[in-house]
Design an enzyme around this catalytic site. Structure first.
Site, PDB file in Angstrom:
ATOM      1  N   ASN A  99       2.006  -6.270  10.257  1.00 50.70           N
ATOM      2  CA  ASN A  99       2.121  -5.116  11.144  1.00 50.70           C
ATOM      3  C   ASN A  99       1.669  -5.441  12.562  1.00 50.70           C
ATOM      4  O   ASN A  99       0.772  -6.246  12.766  1.00 50.70           O
ATOM      5  CB  ASN A  99       1.320  -3.923  10.603  1.00 50.70           C
ATOM      6  CG  ASN A  99       1.827  -3.479   9.232  1.00 50.70           C
ATOM      7  OD1 ASN A  99       2.953  -3.816   8.844  1.00 50.70           O
ATOM      8  ND2 ASN A  99       1.018  -2.750   8.499  1.00 50.70           N
ATOM      9  N   ASP A 101       1.103  -2.745  14.681  1.00 49.80           N
ATOM     10  CA  ASP A 101       0.682  -1.440  15.222  1.00 49.80           C
ATOM     11  C   ASP A 101      -0.814  -1.338  15.513  1.00 49.80           C
ATOM     12  O   ASP A 101      -1.262  -0.413  16.182  1.00 49.80           O
ATOM     13  CB  ASP A 101       1.125  -0.297  14.280  1.00 49.80           C
ATOM     14  CG  ASP A 101       0.614  -0.472  12.840  1.00 49.80           C
ATOM     15  OD1 ASP A 101       1.327  -0.078  11.898  1.00 49.80           O
ATOM     16  OD2 ASP A 101      -0.497  -1.022  12.642  1.00 49.80           O
ATOM     17  N   HIS A 116       2.909 -11.287  12.904  1.00 54.63           N
ATOM     18  CA  HIS A 116       4.030 -11.000  13.796  1.00 54.63           C
ATOM     19  C   HIS A 116       3.596 -10.478  15.158  1.00 54.63           C
ATOM     20  O   HIS A 116       4.396  -9.886  15.874  1.00 54.63           O
ATOM     21  CB  HIS A 116       4.991 -10.023  13.109  1.00 54.63           C
ATOM     22  CG  HIS A 116       5.594 -10.606  11.871  1.00 54.63           C
ATOM     23  ND1 HIS A 116       6.050  -9.834  10.818  1.00 54.63           N
ATOM     24  CD2 HIS A 116       5.798 -11.897  11.486  1.00 54.63           C
ATOM     25  CE1 HIS A 116       6.529 -10.626   9.862  1.00 54.63           C
ATOM     26  NE2 HIS A 116       6.374 -11.881  10.243  1.00 54.63           N
ATOM     27  N   GLY A 187       2.555  -2.392   0.672  1.00 52.52           N
ATOM     28  CA  GLY A 187       3.534  -1.786   1.577  1.00 52.52           C
ATOM     29  C   GLY A 187       4.437  -2.769   2.265  1.00 52.52           C
ATOM     30  O   GLY A 187       4.728  -2.625   3.459  1.00 52.52           O
ATOM     31  N   THR A 188       4.900  -3.786   1.547  1.00 57.44           N
ATOM     32  CA  THR A 188       5.852  -4.713   2.153  1.00 57.44           C
ATOM     33  C   THR A 188       7.048  -4.909   1.232  1.00 57.44           C
ATOM     34  O   THR A 188       6.920  -4.946   0.015  1.00 57.44           O
ATOM     35  CB  THR A 188       5.202  -6.075   2.483  1.00 57.44           C
ATOM     36  OG1 THR A 188       6.169  -6.918   3.117  1.00 57.44           O
ATOM     37  CG2 THR A 188       4.647  -6.762   1.247  1.00 57.44           C
ATOM     38  N   SER A 189       8.229  -5.031   1.866  1.00 57.32           N
ATOM     39  CA  SER A 189       9.464  -5.210   1.094  1.00 57.32           C
ATOM     40  C   SER A 189       9.678  -6.678   0.730  1.00 57.32           C
ATOM     41  O   SER A 189      10.595  -7.013  -0.013  1.00 57.32           O
ATOM     42  CB  SER A 189      10.652  -4.714   1.924  1.00 57.32           C
ATOM     43  OG  SER A 189      10.767  -5.508   3.111  1.00 57.32           O
ATOM     44  N   ALA A 231      -0.054   3.888  -0.527  1.00 58.91           N
ATOM     45  CA  ALA A 231      -1.266   3.096  -0.277  1.00 58.91           C
ATOM     46  C   ALA A 231      -2.527   3.951  -0.158  1.00 58.91           C
ATOM     47  O   ALA A 231      -3.605   3.561  -0.639  1.00 58.91           O
ATOM     48  CB  ALA A 231      -1.071   2.271   0.988  1.00 58.91           C
TER      49      ALA A 231
HETATM   50  N1  APR Z   1       2.546   2.995   0.588  1.00 59.42           N
HETATM   51  C1  APR Z   1       2.893   1.733   0.246  1.00 59.42           C
HETATM   52  N2  APR Z   1       4.124   1.200   0.473  1.00 59.42           N
HETATM   53  C2  APR Z   1       5.027   2.000   1.064  1.00 59.42           C
HETATM   54  C3  APR Z   1       4.745   3.330   1.450  1.00 59.42           C
HETATM   55  C4  APR Z   1       3.443   3.808   1.191  1.00 59.42           C
HETATM   56  N3  APR Z   1       3.085   5.068   1.512  1.00 59.42           N
HETATM   57  N4  APR Z   1       5.869   3.863   2.022  1.00 59.42           N
HETATM   58  C5  APR Z   1       6.807   2.888   1.993  1.00 59.42           C
HETATM   59  N5  APR Z   1       6.310   1.775   1.419  1.00 59.42           N
HETATM   60  C6  APR Z   1       6.987   0.488   1.192  1.00 59.42           C
HETATM   61  C7  APR Z   1       8.496   0.560   1.050  1.00 59.42           C
HETATM   62  O1  APR Z   1       8.870   0.822  -0.289  1.00 59.42           O
HETATM   63  C8  APR Z   1       8.912  -0.848   1.489  1.00 59.42           C
HETATM   64  O2  APR Z   1       8.972  -1.722   0.379  1.00 59.42           O
HETATM   65  O3  APR Z   1       6.761  -0.303   2.336  1.00 59.42           O
HETATM   66  C9  APR Z   1       7.781  -1.297   2.432  1.00 59.42           C
HETATM   67  C10 APR Z   1       8.190  -1.421   3.882  1.00 59.42           C
HETATM   68  O4  APR Z   1       9.143  -2.446   3.976  1.00 59.42           O
HETATM   69  P1  APR Z   1       9.703  -2.861   5.418  1.00 59.42           P
HETATM   70  O5  APR Z   1      10.107  -1.649   6.169  1.00 59.42           O
HETATM   71  O6  APR Z   1      10.705  -3.952   5.172  1.00 59.42           O
HETATM   72  O7  APR Z   1       8.422  -3.450   6.170  1.00 59.42           O
HETATM   73  P2  APR Z   1       7.789  -4.895   6.072  1.00 59.42           P
HETATM   74  O8  APR Z   1       7.874  -5.431   4.671  1.00 59.42           O
HETATM   75  O9  APR Z   1       6.450  -4.820   6.684  1.00 59.42           O
HETATM   76  O10 APR Z   1       8.766  -5.757   7.028  1.00 59.42           O
HETATM   77  C11 APR Z   1       8.394  -7.103   7.287  1.00 59.42           C
HETATM   78  O11 APR Z   1      10.152  -7.177   8.967  1.00 59.42           O
HETATM   79  O12 APR Z   1      11.274  -6.269  10.777  1.00 59.42           O
HETATM   80  C12 APR Z   1      10.316  -7.193  10.391  1.00 59.42           C
HETATM   81  O13 APR Z   1       8.569  -7.963  11.750  1.00 59.42           O
HETATM   82  C13 APR Z   1       8.975  -6.858  10.997  1.00 59.42           C
HETATM   83  O14 APR Z   1       6.758  -7.206  10.049  1.00 59.42           O
HETATM   84  C14 APR Z   1       8.055  -6.673   9.789  1.00 59.42           C
HETATM   85  C15 APR Z   1       8.787  -7.458   8.705  1.00 59.42           C
END
Ligand code: APR
Length: 243
Positions: A99, A101, A116, A187-189, A231
């Protein structure tokens, strides 16, 4: 259904909390993918890559100022506070975040790696990285330390798509992942590499793998335990403190 508590979590000598945009979602900060995702509204090729910045720095800086202003209107939630409380109880909690932020830091969490970069820093090609903690709008869009007649645009200190990663930051993170006995993905995809590779790295080294994410995703198979809760709820239930 409450999260299965890892009541013995303090027994793990080194714990890595690997966080993504989902950790900030309940604060009101949009994630990148899925419903309401930033990349569903904006094409990163116009707002978050070096080519876009070279082509139209004003549009890119405007976009990042919008994100800064949005983040400032949000507050860390109980999950962020719980991570801080875990760190107060256990010296081996290492937070590695994707993140940008700064919400973890606003909650008082010690973050060992911002993989990042950050919305709150800028880069001058001559003077390097500078903090910019101004409210929303950047304090400077051109480097104030450079001669005014040739001060370059300041570039957000963020690893954009098509950028090389910050090798030193990733090497430090990898060293911590290698020592992790417990790896918690929050919370990451698991969609973006090389950051997404840390879960596999931890698993290969025998770490206990726990995922906190309401949804299944491409990295979920790497985890032995899945807490399908948001989370803010999952963290206090899974990692009881005090008592
Ligand atoms: N608690 C936990 N997880 C959650 C919640 C929540 N309340 N709400 C959503 N999620 C999950 C979603 O199900 C999803 O799997 O958070 C994940 C967010 O995934 P992305 O939007 O792909 O974010 P992230 O994994 O951080 O992306 C990685 O991609 O665009 C680039 O640099 C950017 O750091 C980022 C990277």
């Amino acid at each position: 259904m409450p999260a299965a508590a890892l009541s013995h979590w303090r027994d793990f000598r080194n714990i890595v909390l690997f966080t993504g945009a989902g950790l900030s979602a309940e604060c009101g900060v949009p994630t990148y993918r899925g419903a309401g995702g930033i990349w569903r509204e904006y094409n990163y090729q116009d707002y978050a890559c070096q080519r876009a910045f070279d082509r139209d720095p004003v549009q890119v800086l405007d976009f990042h100022e919008l994100r800064r202003t949005k983040v400032l209107s949000c507050a860390p939630h109980a999950g962020h506070a719980h991570i801080r409380a875990m760190q107060a109880e256990h010296p081996g909690i290492h937070v590695i975040t994707q993140n940008i932020d700064g919400l973890l830091q606003r909650a008082g969490v010690v973050v060992v790696a911002e993989l990042h970069g950050s919305l709150w820093r800028l880069r001058c090609p001559v003077h390097g990285i500078r903090d910019d903690l101004a409210v929303g709008a950047y304090a400077h869009r051109h480097c104030p330390d450079c001669p005014p007649d040739r001060a370059p645009w300041l570039r957000p200190d963020i690893t954009w798509f098509e950028d090389a990663v910050n090798e030193a930051v990733f090497e430090h993170a990898a060293m911590l992942v290698d020592d992790a006995e417990l790896f918690v993905g929050i919370g990451t995809s698991g969609a973006v590499w090389p950051a997404a590779g840390f879960a596999e790295r931890a698993r290969q080294r025998g770490a206990r793998m726990v995922e906190i994410n309401p949804e299944n995703n491409e990295a979920s198979a790497l985890y032995g335990q899945h807490i399908r809760l948001p989370a803010s709820t999952a963290l206090p239930e899974a990692f009881p403190i005090g008592g």
